[in-house]
Design a protein around this motif. Structure first.
Motif, PDB file in Angstrom:
ATOM      1  N   LEU A 283       9.137   1.329  -4.615  1.00 44.88           N
ATOM      2  CA  LEU A 283       8.113   0.841  -3.955  1.00 44.88           C
ATOM      3  C   LEU A 283       8.164   0.424  -2.408  1.00 44.88           C
ATOM      4  O   LEU A 283       7.505   0.751  -1.573  1.00 44.88           O
ATOM      5  N   LYS A 284       9.079  -0.618  -2.314  1.00 46.88           N
ATOM      6  CA  LYS A 284       9.398  -1.006  -1.064  1.00 46.88           C
ATOM      7  C   LYS A 284      10.145  -0.013  -0.111  1.00 46.88           C
ATOM      8  O   LYS A 284       9.398   0.305   0.937  1.00 46.88           O
ATOM      9  N   GLY A 285      10.762   0.823  -0.495  1.00 45.72           N
ATOM     10  CA  GLY A 285      11.424   2.017   0.384  1.00 45.72           C
ATOM     11  C   GLY A 285      10.345   3.011   0.788  1.00 45.72           C
ATOM     12  O   GLY A 285      10.370   3.271   1.935  1.00 45.72           O
ATOM     13  N   ALA A 286       9.228   3.292  -0.137  1.00 43.17           N
ATOM     14  CA  ALA A 286       8.445   4.412   0.237  1.00 43.17           C
ATOM     15  C   ALA A 286       7.544   3.792   1.081  1.00 43.17           C
ATOM     16  O   ALA A 286       7.163   4.512   1.989  1.00 43.17           O
ATOM     17  N   LYS A 287       6.999   2.645   0.999  1.00 46.16           N
ATOM     18  CA  LYS A 287       6.185   1.883   1.846  1.00 46.16           C
ATOM     19  C   LYS A 287       6.475   1.755   3.107  1.00 46.16           C
ATOM     20  O   LYS A 287       6.044   1.857   4.311  1.00 46.16           O
ATOM     21  N   GLU A 288       8.041   1.330   3.435  1.00 45.56           N
ATOM     22  CA  GLU A 288       8.569   1.101   4.532  1.00 45.56           C
ATOM     23  C   GLU A 288       8.651   2.311   5.173  1.00 45.56           C
ATOM     24  O   GLU A 288       8.685   2.465   6.497  1.00 45.56           O
ATOM     25  N   ALA A 289       9.098   3.692   4.517  1.00 49.23           N
ATOM     26  CA  ALA A 289       8.938   5.164   5.107  1.00 49.23           C
ATOM     27  C   ALA A 289       7.525   5.544   5.729  1.00 49.23           C
ATOM     28  O   ALA A 289       7.839   6.418   6.378  1.00 49.23           O
ATOM     29  N   GLY A 290       6.761   4.784   5.259  1.00 47.25           N
ATOM     30  CA  GLY A 290       5.062   5.325   5.678  1.00 47.25           C
ATOM     31  C   GLY A 290       4.822   6.334   4.664  1.00 47.25           C
ATOM     32  O   GLY A 290       3.830   7.204   4.992  1.00 47.25           O
ATOM     33  N   LEU A 291       5.121   6.295   3.611  1.00 52.42           N
ATOM     34  CA  LEU A 291       4.866   7.128   2.690  1.00 52.42           C
ATOM     35  C   LEU A 291       3.554   6.709   1.889  1.00 52.42           C
ATOM     36  O   LEU A 291       3.716   5.490   1.433  1.00 52.42           O
ATOM     37  N   ASP A 292       2.223   7.449   1.293  1.00 48.34           N
ATOM     38  CA  ASP A 292       1.455   6.892   0.407  1.00 48.34           C
ATOM     39  C   ASP A 292       2.120   6.821  -0.843  1.00 48.34           C
ATOM     40  O   ASP A 292       3.050   7.507  -1.411  1.00 48.34           O
ATOM     41  N   VAL A 293       1.729   5.848  -1.558  1.00 46.40           N
ATOM     42  CA  VAL A 293       2.054   5.723  -2.931  1.00 46.40           C
ATOM     43  C   VAL A 293       1.114   5.481  -4.175  1.00 46.40           C
ATOM     44  O   VAL A 293       0.038   5.083  -3.821  1.00 46.40           O
ATOM     45  N   GLY A 294       1.698   5.637  -5.351  1.00 49.82           N
ATOM     46  CA  GLY A 294       0.886   5.489  -6.655  1.00 49.82           C
ATOM     47  C   GLY A 294       1.800   5.306  -7.568  1.00 49.82           C
ATOM     48  O   GLY A 294       3.171   5.396  -7.682  1.00 49.82           O
ATOM     49  N   VAL A 295       1.437   4.993  -8.775  1.00 46.62           N
ATOM     50  CA  VAL A 295       2.241   4.590  -9.779  1.00 46.62           C
ATOM     51  C   VAL A 295       1.839   5.183 -11.323  1.00 46.62           C
ATOM     52  O   VAL A 295       0.578   5.297 -11.405  1.00 46.62           O
ATOM     53  N   TYR A 296       2.758   5.204 -12.243  1.00 48.73           N
ATOM     54  CA  TYR A 296       2.249   5.795 -13.243  1.00 48.73           C
ATOM     55  C   TYR A 296       3.042   5.196 -14.683  1.00 48.73           C
ATOM     56  O   TYR A 296       4.311   4.536 -14.342  1.00 48.73           O
ATOM     57  N   ILE A 297       2.465   5.099 -15.855  1.00 47.86           N
ATOM     58  CA  ILE A 297       3.202   4.297 -16.907  1.00 47.86           C
ATOM     59  C   ILE A 297       3.385   5.531 -17.995  1.00 47.86           C
ATOM     60  O   ILE A 297       2.377   6.200 -18.289  1.00 47.86           O
ATOM     61  N   TYR A 298       4.584   5.474 -18.341  1.00 54.66           N
ATOM     62  CA  TYR A 298       4.796   6.541 -19.559  1.00 54.66           C
ATOM     63  C   TYR A 298       4.347   5.616 -20.924  1.00 54.66           C
ATOM     64  O   TYR A 298       5.233   4.842 -21.190  1.00 54.66           O
TER      65      TYR A 298
END
Length: 431
Positions: A283-298
């Motif tokens: 989450l931290k790395g993706a946001k810092e790189a400027g990527l949009d983010v989402g999450v899922y639960i299995y």
């Protein structure tokens, strides 16, 4: 009311008599036009009062009248969405609440109270209807070609999967023998039967082996560059989804490769929660790189309480983090679905409970599933976006979906092994 009208008429008559002579009553002088106007006003008020009184005291009858046609004992399918007007199709009465949905959640003879008018009178009384289940169980996993290791206790339910729309625990029976002491191929004829007697038969072969062989990996690897070139167009965006299986990720390299977003696993639920070991880092790395983010639960949630708790656990784990995508509900344990003791309708409702819990806390939900299960298990859920998994060059799924997972054998700079590739259709609803 008749006494009041009679007395009032006497008063009006006296007034008219006086005004005809041009006399004065007390300090007020009347002429004939004023008397007529006064009479008109009072008459209107009295008429309105009488109409209101008549309407409020109109009798509501509790037995159907002679000549009224209200169909009874009509048969409907369990969980069928049917309105009162549809249930009473052919009735020659005027229903008060014809758009109301009828309860079809239980089998047997049910009744619903109907309010209607017929020939100027009001009626209110119950009518009966019968809810039946005529839908056979759905085969989710035939078990064809499954391996059984020598010496194991054999239970066919461990190798097949099926579900019923209503029955939580359909019965599994079979004919044939599987000798787990001897290697070989064994043929079985199986039947799944629900509590209403609907059944689904199928045949399968099981292979008894000393050791289950490792599956061959001859799958084509697809590069991110090739995929973006092949599917480029208006209203499309390309991304990946990741979990701990991708290990360390260089999200700047991922971003530079042309990736727009990352959906990451926040954790799993198998009776208890386990946060993905790379979630916080991803989450931290993706946001810092400027990527949009989402999450899922299995998840393997099999009750409304568990589904709602899944949502609350995600909310607590996010701790206020902003997302660019709805939270994804990923339920995939269909191979032995019957072991979770719930119906198709149950799990569909648990997804809605998960979504409701998220919405109550400022997030939204999305459903993830494969083409097969979107077609044969999940309801339309038109209020929620769908993430389709279908590993092919061109999907033939006919339903609506906002995102397509087209391969799990993708390769992109910044990740050392395989990763899932996704296409987001930006003209489709997402929130």
């Amino acid at each position: 009311m008749k006494k009041i009208s009679f007395l009032f008429a006497l008063c009006v008559s006296a007034i008219l008599s006086l005004t005809a002579c041009g006399e004065t009553v007390g300090n007020v002088s009347f002429d004939s036009q004023e008397a007529v106007d006064a009479l008109a006003e009072v008459t209107t008020e009295v008429s309105a009062t009488e109409a209101t009184t008549e309407a409020s005291t109109q009798t509501v009858y509790t037995e159907p009248p002679v000549g009224a046609n209200l169909p009874v004992n009509k048969q409907v399918e369990v969980y069928e969405k049917i309105t009162l007007s549809e249930l009473l199709e052919g009735a020659n009465v005027t229903l008060d609440d014809g758009d109301t949905l009828v309860d079809t959640s239980e089998l047997g003879e049910l009744e619903v109270t109907v309010s209607y008018s017929f020939e100027g009178d009001l009626y209110k009384h119950p009518v009966t209807y019968t809810v039946k289940d005529t839908t056979p169980p759905v085969l989710l996993n035939s078990g064809e070609g499954a391996y059984v290791e020598v010496g194991t206790a054999f239970d066919l339910s461990d190798y097949v999967g099926f579900a019923d729309n209503y029955d939580k625990t359909p019965e599994l029976t079979y004919t044939g023998t599987v000798d787990t002491s001897t290697c070989g191929i064994y043929s079985i004829s199986a039947v799944a039967t629900d509590s209403s007697g609907n059944s689904t038969p199928w045949n399968l072969r099981l292979i008894v082996v000393n050791e289950e062989p490792e599956p061959e990996d001859d799958n084509e690897r697809r590069s991110f560059d090739a995929v973006t070139m092949e599917y480029a167009g208006d209203n499309v965006s390309f991304g990946i989804d990741v979990s701990k299986w991708q290990g360390e990720i260089d999200f700047n390299a991922v971003k530079n490769a042309g990736c727009d977003y990352v959906i990451m696993r926040i954790g799993t639920f198998y009776d208890e929660y386990a946060e993905d070991t790379y979630f916080a880092q991803n989450l931290k790395g993706a946001k810092e790189a400027g990527l949009d983010v989402g999450v899922y639960i299995y998840t393997t949630a099999n009750s409304e309480a568990e589904a709602r708790d899944n949502a609350q656990w995600i909310i607590d784990t996010l701790d206020g983090e902003k997302l660019d995508f709805p939270v994804v509900f990923d339920w995939e344990s269909f191979s032995n679905f019957q072991q979770y003791e719930m119906s198709i309708d149950d799990l569909n409702n648990y997804f809605l409970a998960f979504a409701d819990e998220l919405e109550n806390n400022g997030y939204s939900a999305m459903l993830y599933s494969s083409k097969n299960f979107l077609n044969n298990f999940w309801y339309e859920h038109e209020d929620y976006p769908k993430w389709l998994a279908h590993y092919t060059r061109e999907t033939d799924y006919k339903g609506e979906y906002s995102m397509w997972q087209l391969t799990c054998y993708g390769r992109i700079d910044g990740i050392g092994g395989d990763v899932d590739f996704n296409i987001l259709y930006t003209d489709m609803p997402m929130n």
